[in-house]
Write a protein that holds these residues in place. Structure first.
Motif, PDB file in Angstrom:
ATOM      1  N   LEU A   3       9.500  -5.789 -14.994  1.00 42.50           N
ATOM      2  CA  LEU A   3       8.706  -6.045 -13.787  1.00 42.50           C
ATOM      3  C   LEU A   3       8.885  -4.935 -12.751  1.00 42.50           C
ATOM      4  N   LEU A   4      10.116  -4.413 -12.624  1.00 40.72           N
ATOM      5  CA  LEU A   4      10.323  -3.327 -11.665  1.00 40.72           C
ATOM      6  C   LEU A   4       9.507  -2.092 -12.061  1.00 40.72           C
ATOM      7  N   ASP A   5       9.455  -1.796 -13.364  1.00 40.89           N
ATOM      8  CA  ASP A   5       8.656  -0.651 -13.830  1.00 40.89           C
ATOM      9  C   ASP A   5       7.183  -0.844 -13.479  1.00 40.89           C
ATOM     10  N   GLU A   6       6.703  -2.079 -13.617  1.00 35.07           N
ATOM     11  CA  GLU A   6       5.304  -2.357 -13.256  1.00 35.07           C
ATOM     12  C   GLU A   6       5.087  -2.183 -11.746  1.00 35.07           C
ATOM     13  N   ALA A   7       6.045  -2.669 -10.969  1.00 30.06           N
ATOM     14  CA  ALA A   7       5.921  -2.535  -9.509  1.00 30.06           C
ATOM     15  C   ALA A   7       5.920  -1.060  -9.104  1.00 30.06           C
ATOM     16  N   ARG A   8       6.695  -0.242  -9.827  1.00 28.26           N
ATOM     17  CA  ARG A   8       6.800   1.177  -9.483  1.00 28.26           C
ATOM     18  C   ARG A   8       5.502   1.949  -9.717  1.00 28.26           C
ATOM     19  N   GLU A   9       4.559   1.323 -10.402  1.00 26.12           N
ATOM     20  CA  GLU A   9       3.239   1.956 -10.591  1.00 26.12           C
ATOM     21  C   GLU A   9       2.390   1.877  -9.322  1.00 26.12           C
ATOM     22  N   LEU A  10       2.855   1.104  -8.331  1.00 28.52           N
ATOM     23  CA  LEU A  10       2.047   0.830  -7.139  1.00 28.52           C
ATOM     24  C   LEU A  10       2.199   1.914  -6.075  1.00 28.52           C
ATOM     25  N   SER A  11       1.164   2.002  -5.220  1.00 27.11           N
ATOM     26  CA  SER A  11       1.226   2.825  -4.001  1.00 27.11           C
ATOM     27  C   SER A  11       1.260   1.870  -2.806  1.00 27.11           C
ATOM     28  N   ILE A  12       2.147   2.138  -1.857  1.00 28.55           N
ATOM     29  CA  ILE A  12       2.366   1.227  -0.721  1.00 28.55           C
ATOM     30  C   ILE A  12       2.297   1.999   0.595  1.00 28.55           C
ATOM     31  N   TYR A  13       1.665   1.381   1.595  1.00 27.21           N
ATOM     32  CA  TYR A  13       1.655   1.924   2.963  1.00 27.21           C
ATOM     33  C   TYR A  13       2.536   1.028   3.821  1.00 27.21           C
ATOM     34  N   THR A  14       3.442   1.612   4.582  1.00 31.81           N
ATOM     35  CA  THR A  14       4.295   0.801   5.452  1.00 31.81           C
ATOM     36  C   THR A  14       4.364   1.393   6.865  1.00 31.81           C
ATOM     37  N   LEU A 112      13.171   4.236  -5.414  1.00 34.89           N
ATOM     38  CA  LEU A 112      12.883   3.504  -6.658  1.00 34.89           C
ATOM     39  C   LEU A 112      11.776   4.192  -7.466  1.00 34.89           C
ATOM     40  N   ASN A 113      11.290   5.323  -6.944  1.00 35.28           N
ATOM     41  CA  ASN A 113      10.235   6.112  -7.606  1.00 35.28           C
ATOM     42  C   ASN A 113       8.912   5.370  -7.720  1.00 35.28           C
ATOM     43  N   PHE A 114       8.521   4.672  -6.651  1.00 35.85           N
ATOM     44  CA  PHE A 114       7.164   4.115  -6.617  1.00 35.85           C
ATOM     45  C   PHE A 114       6.179   5.279  -6.676  1.00 35.85           C
ATOM     46  N   ARG A 115       4.960   4.992  -7.155  1.00 38.72           N
ATOM     47  CA  ARG A 115       3.972   6.065  -7.352  1.00 38.72           C
ATOM     48  C   ARG A 115       3.760   6.870  -6.069  1.00 38.72           C
ATOM     49  N   LYS A 116       3.478   6.153  -4.972  1.00 45.86           N
ATOM     50  CA  LYS A 116       3.246   6.845  -3.701  1.00 45.86           C
ATOM     51  C   LYS A 116       3.666   5.912  -2.573  1.00 45.86           C
ATOM     52  N   VAL A 117       4.444   6.436  -1.636  1.00 50.61           N
ATOM     53  CA  VAL A 117       4.873   5.653  -0.475  1.00 50.61           C
ATOM     54  C   VAL A 117       4.379   6.390   0.768  1.00 50.61           C
ATOM     55  N   LEU A 118       3.505   5.733   1.514  1.00 46.69           N
ATOM     56  CA  LEU A 118       3.014   6.297   2.775  1.00 46.69           C
ATOM     57  C   LEU A 118       3.712   5.560   3.905  1.00 46.69           C
ATOM     58  N   VAL A 119       4.346   6.301   4.795  1.00 47.86           N
ATOM     59  CA  VAL A 119       5.026   5.651   5.914  1.00 47.86           C
ATOM     60  C   VAL A 119       4.458   6.197   7.213  1.00 47.86           C
ATOM     61  N   LEU A 138       7.073  10.538  -1.148  1.00 47.15           N
ATOM     62  CA  LEU A 138       7.095   9.959   0.204  1.00 47.15           C
ATOM     63  C   LEU A 138       6.261  10.822   1.148  1.00 47.15           C
ATOM     64  N   PHE A 139       5.309  10.185   1.828  1.00 47.86           N
ATOM     65  CA  PHE A 139       4.361  10.946   2.660  1.00 47.86           C
ATOM     66  C   PHE A 139       4.171  10.305   4.030  1.00 47.86           C
ATOM     67  N   TYR A 140       3.791  11.163   4.980  1.00 48.71           N
ATOM     68  CA  TYR A 140       3.462  10.732   6.341  1.00 48.71           C
ATOM     69  C   TYR A 140       2.042  11.216   6.633  1.00 48.71           C
ATOM     70  N   PRO A 141       1.158  10.345   7.168  1.00 50.77           N
ATOM     71  CA  PRO A 141      -0.232  10.769   7.401  1.00 50.77           C
ATOM     72  C   PRO A 141      -0.366  11.668   8.639  1.00 50.77           C
ATOM     73  N   VAL A 142      -1.070  12.765   8.485  1.00 50.52           N
ATOM     74  CA  VAL A 142      -1.275  13.734   9.568  1.00 50.52           C
ATOM     75  C   VAL A 142      -2.755  14.104   9.602  1.00 50.52           C
ATOM     76  N   ILE A 143      -3.295  14.265  10.800  1.00 51.41           N
ATOM     77  CA  ILE A 143      -4.689  14.710  10.927  1.00 51.41           C
ATOM     78  C   ILE A 143      -4.695  16.196  11.261  1.00 51.41           C
ATOM     79  N   GLU A 144      -5.318  16.977  10.397  1.00 52.11           N
ATOM     80  CA  GLU A 144      -5.469  18.421  10.647  1.00 52.11           C
ATOM     81  C   GLU A 144      -6.922  18.809  10.432  1.00 52.11           C
ATOM     82  N   ASP A 145      -7.494  19.503  11.431  1.00 45.84           N
ATOM     83  CA  ASP A 145      -8.913  19.914  11.373  1.00 45.84           C
ATOM     84  C   ASP A 145      -9.829  18.733  11.053  1.00 45.84           C
ATOM     85  N   GLY A 146      -9.497  17.583  11.654  1.00 43.94           N
ATOM     86  CA  GLY A 146     -10.359  16.408  11.478  1.00 43.94           C
ATOM     87  C   GLY A 146     -10.253  15.752  10.114  1.00 43.94           C
TER      88      GLY A 146
END
Length: 459
Positions: A3-14, A112-119, A138-146
């Motif tokens: 189940l953890l392997d299946e969960a790790r396929e997910l992308s999550i925004y927090t 835990l190596n989730f596919r993509k984590v946006l914070v 692990l990523f942080y959203p940034v606006i550049e040139d619109g």
């Protein structure tokens, strides 16, 4: 595939709350030193007054001693920014690390190596950014040139942003100290949190990022939101809680605009009853899932007008009262799923038409307590392999009692229209740290819930 392997396929925004946790492992002599400095009688008088926020050092000492006497984890807001100096002169911090639910959950899922984590956090000073793990997912959203782009948080920090420091005093069962003529023995291990609640720290999405929330919502499988306990009733610039809650509602609706992404709200204790009520009535009906502990459900029920039930949960902590409270909450707020975690058990309450069977819900809770046990054993989860450590931790000694009480509760309460699933927790006897265990349970439960929905084709 587990189940953890299946969960790790997910992308999550927090989002939204991150801070620096400055941790002190309390020693008996430190507590005794504070009592000697302020005087036992003075402290006892202030304890009777029970200050609900910390405005001067005596407020802190009184509430700390109260927490030690009861052995209950507590959090009290610090409102006087000038007290930073007092704390820093009185305590040497054993650890400084990531705090705040959004930050803790982002680091956990990234490790835990989730596919993509946006914070996302509206305040990202260099010191705060350095607390994020150095992971390529692990990523942080940034606006550049619109345009919306994603960077590692450390590449996105902003000079001049404020830093929120929460001071955490970890205490161990069995510590003893003298309070006047009384000898106090601490009954349970726990923590006392002094949380900074300052004007400069706000909970919101920056105006430049807001239009891109639908794009973020469409790109992830789930959203975990937290930090609303940081909203103040009013601010010196004329804005108030209503303003920030209106914006918070817009955020959830924008995240769900392009697809009905599942949103989990992690609830934390809000001292101000009116504010608590506003958060509940404004936000709970817009989300799919809510997580909280048993004292928080008591606070919520009190705000909804169920004061007798709330008092019973506070006083007796009976499973049937917690379940009854949960049933009320999912009905009044039309939640898809409510998860309540306590020291001895975790419970899911859903309506009977939930796509997942009781067995599947039980699997999800099992993953959650395994993760928390691994974190308590190691202090931090640094890789998916660490999960296995949790499997060797036994279920707590009250496990069988919990199951018996739960079966009794089910017989006494009408649960036909609901699915109610409970499991005992795996309890680490001497945890390396207790910080973030509730967040770990909620993140593990919500992401495994999503993975099981996906397996059924429901996500």
């Amino acid at each position: 595939m587990g189940l953890l392997d299946e969960a790790r396929e997910l992308s999550i925004y927090t989002a939204y709350n991150t801070n620096v946790d400055a941790i002190v492992y309390l020693k008996e002599e430190t507590v005794q030193g504070l009592i000697n400095e302020f005087g036992a009688e003075t402290i006892q008088r202030r304890m009777e007054e029970y200050p609900r926020q910390i405005n001067e050092p005596l407020d802190f000492v009184a509430r700390l001693v109260h927490a030690l006497k009861t052995g209950k984890p507590m959090e009290v807001p610090l409102i006087n920014e000038e007290l930073h100096m007092w704390f820093d002169s009185h305590f040497k911090y054993d650890v400084e690390r990531m705090g705040g639910q959004a930050g803790i959950i982002a680091n956990l899922l990234a490790n835990l190596n989730f596919r993509k984590v946006l914070v996302y956090t509206p305040h990202l000073a260099k010191k705060q950014a350095a607390m994020f793990v150095n992971k390529p997912n692990l990523f942080y959203p940034v606006i550049e040139d619109g345009r919306l782009i994603f960077k590692h948080p450390y590449e996105a920090y902003r000079d001049g942003d404020p830093v929120k420091v929460n001071r955490i005093f970890e205490f161990r069962a069995g510590m003893t100290f003298k309070l006047g003529s009384e000898t106090v023995t601490v009954p349970f291990s726990g923590r006392f949190i002094v949380s900074a609640r300052f004007e400069s720290i706000r909970i919101y999405t920056e105006p430049g990022l807001k239009p891109f929330l639908p794009e973020i919502g469409e790109s992830v499988d789930g959203v975990i939101l937290s930090g609303y306990q940081g909203i103040k009733p009013r601010y010196s610039d004329g804005k108030d809680a209503n303003h920030y809650l209106r914006e918070a509602k817009k955020d959830i609706l924008l995240l769900k605009r392009e697809k009905d992404v599942k949103v989990h709200l992690e609830f934390a204790s809000i001292q101000n009853r009116e504010l608590r009520k506003k958060v509940i009535y404004n936000l709970f009906p817009l989300v799919d899932s809510v997580g909280m502990d048993e004292s928080e459900i008591a606070h919520v029920l009190n705000a909804l007008g169920y004061s007798k039930l709330s008092d019973r949960i506070f006083t007796y902590n009976r499973i049937e009262d917690t379940v009854l409270g949960g049933k009320i909450l999912i009905d009044e707020m039309n939640l898809e799923v409510l998860q309540i975690h306590t020291i001895y058990y975790i419970v899911y309450i859903t309506h009977a038409d939930n796509p997942l069977s009781e067995e599947k819900l039980r699997q999800s809770l099992g993953l959650a307590t395994n993760l928390a046990a691994a974190r308590a054993s190691l202090g931090e989860i640094r890789s998916p392999e660490d999960f296995k450590v949790g499997l060797s931790v036994p279920y707590n000694e009250r496990g069988e009692y919990v199951k018996l009480r739960f079966e009794e509760a089910k017989r006494r309460l009408r649960t036909k229209e609901y699915r109610v699933v409970i499991i005992p927790t795996r309890l680490v006897k001497n945890p390396v740290s207790t910080v973030g265990l509730g967040d770990t349970i909620s993140a593990g439960a919500f992401t495994s819930y999503l993975a099981l929905l996906r397996r059924k084709g429901e996500l």
